[in-house]
Motif scaffolding. Structure first.
Motif, PDB file in Angstrom:
ATOM      1  N   UNK A   1     -11.958   2.145 -15.217  1.00  0.00           N
ATOM      2  CA  UNK A   1     -11.906   1.475 -13.926  1.00  0.00           C
ATOM      3  C   UNK A   1     -10.484   1.057 -13.568  1.00  0.00           C
ATOM      4  N   UNK A   2      -9.505   1.639 -14.249  1.00  0.00           N
ATOM      5  CA  UNK A   2      -8.107   1.318 -13.970  1.00  0.00           C
ATOM      6  C   UNK A   2      -7.728   1.767 -12.574  1.00  0.00           C
ATOM      7  N   UNK A   3      -6.989   0.939 -11.853  1.00  0.00           N
ATOM      8  CA  UNK A   3      -6.538   1.229 -10.497  1.00  0.00           C
ATOM      9  C   UNK A   3      -5.026   1.409 -10.470  1.00  0.00           C
ATOM     10  N   UNK A   4      -4.530   1.992  -9.389  1.00  0.00           N
ATOM     11  CA  UNK A   4      -3.089   2.125  -9.207  1.00  0.00           C
ATOM     12  C   UNK A   4      -2.442   3.163 -10.099  1.00  0.00           C
ATOM     13  N   UNK A   5      -3.238   4.126 -10.571  1.00  0.00           N
ATOM     14  CA  UNK A   5      -2.675   5.176 -11.417  1.00  0.00           C
ATOM     15  C   UNK A   5      -2.511   4.752 -12.864  1.00  0.00           C
ATOM     16  N   UNK A   6      -3.104   3.611 -13.239  1.00  0.00           N
ATOM     17  CA  UNK A   6      -2.963   3.115 -14.614  1.00  0.00           C
ATOM     18  C   UNK A   6      -3.846   3.878 -15.579  1.00  0.00           C
ATOM     19  N   UNK A   7      -3.725   3.573 -16.903  1.00  0.00           N
ATOM     20  CA  UNK A   7      -2.799   2.583 -17.465  1.00  0.00           C
ATOM     21  C   UNK A   7      -1.331   3.020 -17.371  1.00  0.00           C
ATOM     22  N   UNK A   8      -0.479   2.014 -17.184  1.00  0.00           N
ATOM     23  CA  UNK A   8       0.953   2.268 -17.204  1.00  0.00           C
ATOM     24  C   UNK A   8       1.545   1.888 -18.548  1.00  0.00           C
ATOM     25  N   UNK A   9       2.626   2.570 -18.896  1.00  0.00           N
ATOM     26  CA  UNK A   9       3.308   2.318 -20.171  1.00  0.00           C
ATOM     27  C   UNK A   9       4.565   1.492 -19.900  1.00  0.00           C
ATOM     28  N   UNK A  10       4.767   0.471 -20.725  1.00  0.00           N
ATOM     29  CA  UNK A  10       5.943  -0.387 -20.562  1.00  0.00           C
ATOM     30  C   UNK A  10       7.178   0.371 -21.038  1.00  0.00           C
TER      31      UNK A  10
ATOM     32  N   UNK B   1       0.821  -1.220   0.000  1.00  0.00           N
ATOM     33  CA  UNK B   1       0.000   0.000   0.000  1.00  0.00           C
ATOM     34  C   UNK B   1       0.849   1.262   0.000  1.00  0.00           C
ATOM     35  N   UNK B   2       0.519   2.198  -0.919  1.00  0.00           N
ATOM     36  CA  UNK B   2       1.150   3.513  -1.047  1.00  0.00           C
ATOM     37  C   UNK B   2       2.644   3.432  -1.363  1.00  0.00           C
ATOM     38  N   UNK B   3       3.078   2.299  -1.898  1.00  0.00           N
ATOM     39  CA  UNK B   3       4.486   2.115  -2.263  1.00  0.00           C
ATOM     40  C   UNK B   3       4.558   1.814  -3.756  1.00  0.00           C
ATOM     41  N   UNK B   4       5.473   2.512  -4.453  1.00  0.00           N
ATOM     42  CA  UNK B   4       5.593   2.250  -5.890  1.00  0.00           C
ATOM     43  C   UNK B   4       5.957   0.786  -6.121  1.00  0.00           C
ATOM     44  N   UNK B   5       5.177   0.155  -6.999  1.00  0.00           N
ATOM     45  CA  UNK B   5       5.371  -1.273  -7.286  1.00  0.00           C
ATOM     46  C   UNK B   5       5.872  -1.409  -8.722  1.00  0.00           C
ATOM     47  N   UNK B   6       7.027  -2.031  -8.873  1.00  0.00           N
ATOM     48  CA  UNK B   6       7.625  -2.247 -10.190  1.00  0.00           C
ATOM     49  C   UNK B   6       7.333  -3.685 -10.613  1.00  0.00           C
ATOM     50  N   UNK B   7       6.728  -3.828 -11.785  1.00  0.00           N
ATOM     51  CA  UNK B   7       6.296  -5.140 -12.263  1.00  0.00           C
ATOM     52  C   UNK B   7       6.967  -5.470 -13.593  1.00  0.00           C
ATOM     53  N   UNK B   8       7.612  -6.621 -13.657  1.00  0.00           N
ATOM     54  CA  UNK B   8       8.171  -7.113 -14.917  1.00  0.00           C
ATOM     55  C   UNK B   8       7.360  -8.337 -15.349  1.00  0.00           C
TER      56      UNK B   8
ATOM     57  N   UNK C   1      -2.953  -6.011  -3.144  1.00  0.00           N
ATOM     58  CA  UNK C   1      -2.276  -4.915  -2.445  1.00  0.00           C
ATOM     59  C   UNK C   1      -2.579  -5.069  -0.957  1.00  0.00           C
ATOM     60  N   UNK C   2      -1.536  -5.025  -0.164  1.00  0.00           N
ATOM     61  CA  UNK C   2      -1.689  -5.225   1.268  1.00  0.00           C
ATOM     62  C   UNK C   2      -0.818  -4.233   2.030  1.00  0.00           C
ATOM     63  N   UNK C   3      -0.919  -4.291   3.361  1.00  0.00           N
ATOM     64  CA  UNK C   3      -0.133  -3.396   4.196  1.00  0.00           C
ATOM     65  C   UNK C   3       1.220  -4.036   4.497  1.00  0.00           C
ATOM     66  N   UNK C   4       2.229  -3.230   4.833  1.00  0.00           N
ATOM     67  CA  UNK C   4       3.584  -3.770   5.008  1.00  0.00           C
ATOM     68  C   UNK C   4       3.701  -4.772   6.152  1.00  0.00           C
ATOM     69  N   UNK C   5       2.759  -4.748   7.133  1.00  0.00           N
ATOM     70  CA  UNK C   5       2.844  -5.689   8.246  1.00  0.00           C
ATOM     71  C   UNK C   5       2.344  -7.084   7.879  1.00  0.00           C
TER      72      UNK C   5
END
Length: 582
Positions: free
Chosen positions: A84-93, A51-58, A136-140
């Motif tokens: 209905x895109x979530x997480x600030x998408x769409x993202x560009x590769x 949550x609230x952390x930039x996630x890099x996906x390959x 997406x979950x919390x860091x704990x």
């Protein structure tokens, strides 16, 4: 011309050509090769973001390129919807990577991806993919930094849940091992405790269910989250775990249905049936022996029903020939009870009879080649392979029929001209041929009217008492089996008929003599007793014991006359020095 529709690609290996000539088994050829341009997403299986952390996906797959775009949406929405895109998408590769930041906690989001680098840059529409799911979950959360590689199985038979083990494979499960007593697997709204929690594997049992359907499956620590003071959400693993009806899964056939016992060849069998699908671990069990992996393949030859390919395990030749029962599990655990079997046999070909037949008299209802041997089994897949040895290009394969463990019948082919064949037999649709105990079988199809003729008969007559040894001269005489070469006596005034309707009795068995230097063939027979003297008899040759189409029609006369009787001798004496007729 052949037309193909490809449901999937073959990666960098490409496709190889398999071709089948008529009824002969298919063979693999080195060329031509074929490659298919495929676009697909194959991994990772699950992605977990904090949550609230930039996630890099390959992502991994086929056809991925910079400039493609992707987003995640909640499960169950159907087609992709950019709004209905979530997480600030769409993202560009870019450089093969996607970046997302999620402001809320989600379970099992679904990926929408557009291959913009394809189709001349215009791209495809966004398409929905099964992997990866995004949670997406919390860091704990003990699974916040875990990686999930796969789950096994992806389906369970209804009513069999308590007997189905569900495994989650991955890495960094160490925080979860500390909380093993509260780790649960979720199947829809049903939570089941983990049976075992290891750093790389978590095991649960699938809960029982009465009806078929699809459920979302996840894993979680059943505790209150420290950030929200609310129960922790599950990490989504798949949105399509299938509960299926095992009663609908049936094995109907195995191809080939059998094979020679003790063969060291690694044999691939094809299993066909109903209800086949891949639920993560297709296994094939051979009763009393090992369990092997199977592969689900798409239908072929216009048949959309999928089938299973598996490798037959080696069975020692010290074991007796037998039918090995096999069962199939679509999820690696719940097996069918269909009674299908693979038959192992020890067969040998000893001889064949007759050694030939006239043109036009073969086929299923005509002359049959009777093959004798041992160990024959009827698998409804007997092939008789006639290989042309005379250069006429008329090799053929016919469907044989096993009549006992020692005999089978082969319909001969129907060439248009004289043809000689060697004959081999297969009991399993051509995959293996039955070995010969002696020499290979030979079979000849001959043109009685064109290649077999009687040109002379010597002597041309004999007494009605019979036993006169007659030599018949001609061409094309041959010995096709014991008792088949005969002299045939027919009325001399009968119409001369050639072809399949030409017939005549086997009046006297004949012996084939060595041919003359000019190629003339000869046969010797002893004339039978005649009922009365007659000059209206013709002597013919039959090559197949008088069978239709196997008798010549050259009408060479043979005269039966009454036996001479001596009634007187005059004079009754003469000069001891003898004399002559002068």
């Amino acid at each position: 011309t052949s037309t193909f529709t490809f449901a999937s690609g073959a990666g960098g290996l490409g496709f190889a050509l398999c071709y089948k000539f008529g009824a002969k088994p298919p063979k693999l050829y080195a060329g031509p090769g074929f490659a298919l341009d495929v676009v697909d997403i194959t991994g990772p299986f699950v992605s977990i973001a904090v949550w609230l952390t930039q996630h890099v996906l390959r992502l991994s797959g086929f056809g991925l390129a910079d400039g493609d775009s992707a987003f995640f949406q909640e499960p169950g929405l159907g087609a992709c919807n950019v709004s209905r895109a979530l997480g600030g998408g769409p993202g560009i590769v870019r450089d093969g990577l996607l970046n997302f930041t999620f402001g809320d906690v989600y379970t099992g989001l679904q990926l929408c991806y557009r291959f913009a680098g394809q189709a001349g840059g215009s791209g495809f529409d966004y398409a929905l993919f099964q992997v990866p799911t995004m949670s997406i979950t919390y860091p704990e959360d003990p699974f916040a930094f875990a990686s999930v590689d796969r789950i096994e199985p992806t389906g369970a038979a209804i009513g069999d849940g308590s007997n189905t083990t569900f495994d989650i494979w991955g890495s960094n499960f160490d925080p979860a091992t500390v909380k093993a007593d509260i780790i649960k697997c979720s199947f829809g709204s049903v939570l089941v405790p983990a049976v075992e929690v290891l750093p790389n594997r978590i095991t649960c049992t699938v809960p029982p269910r009465d009806g078929t359907g699809v459920e979302a499956v996840g894993v979680l620590a059943q505790e209150v989250d420290l950030t929200t003071n609310l129960p922790r959400e599950a990490i989504g693993l798949t949105n399509s775990f299938v509960f299926y009806d095992q009663g609908a899964v049936q094995v109907t056939s195995v191809t080939p249905p059998g094979g020679p016992h003790g063969s060291t060849l690694q044999r691939i069998i094809t299993i066909r049936g109903t209800g086949f699908a891949d639920y993560g671990q297709i296994r094939v069990a051979f009763t009393g022996r090992q369990i092997v992996d199977g592969v689900l393949s798409a239908g072929e030859d216009g048949d959309d029903a999928p089938f299973i390919l598996a490798r037959l395990p080696y069975i020692s030749p010290l074991e007796p020939p037998q039918a090995v029962a096999l069962e199939v599990a679509l999820n690696g655990q719940t097996f069918t009870t269909s009674g299908a079997a693979f038959s192992l046999y020890v067969a040998t070909v000893i001889s064949g009879f007759p050694g030939g037949a006239p043109l036009g008299t073969g086929g299923d209802d005509g002359t049959q080649l009777t093959v004798t041997g041992s160990g024959f089994v009827d698998l409804n897949s007997t092939l008789c392979i006639f290989d042309d040895t005379s250069g006429t290009g008329t090799s053929a394969v016919t469907r044989g029929r096993v009549t006992s463990t020692t005999t089978l019948l082969c319909p001969p082919p129907a060439p248009a001209v004289d043809t000689s064949f060697t004959v081999t037999v297969s009991l399993n649709d051509g995959l293996n041929v039955v070995p010969f105990f002696f020499d290979p079988l030979e079979f000849q199809v001959y043109d009685m009217g064109a290649s077999v003729r009687v040109t002379a008969v010597l002597p041309r007559g004999g007494p009605v008492s019979g036993a006169t040894r007659v030599t018949v001269f001609g061409r094309g005489f041959r010995d096709l089996g014991e008792g088949l070469l005969c002299c045939s006596l027919v009325p001399a005034d009968a119409p001369a008929v050639a072809g399949p309707s030409a017939a005549g009795p086997c009046s006297a068995p004949a012996v084939l003599l060595d041919p003359l230097a000019d190629g003339t063939t000869r046969a010797l027979c002893a004339m039978p007793r005649a009922s009365s003297a007659s000059s209206a008899t013709a002597l013919e040759i039959t090559l197949n014991g008088g069978a239709p189409g196997s008798t010549t029609s050259d009408r060479n006369r043979y005269i039966f006359y009454n036996d001479p009787v001596i009634v007187a001798i005059s004079p009754t004496s003469g000069d001891a020095a003898g004399g002559d007729l002068a």
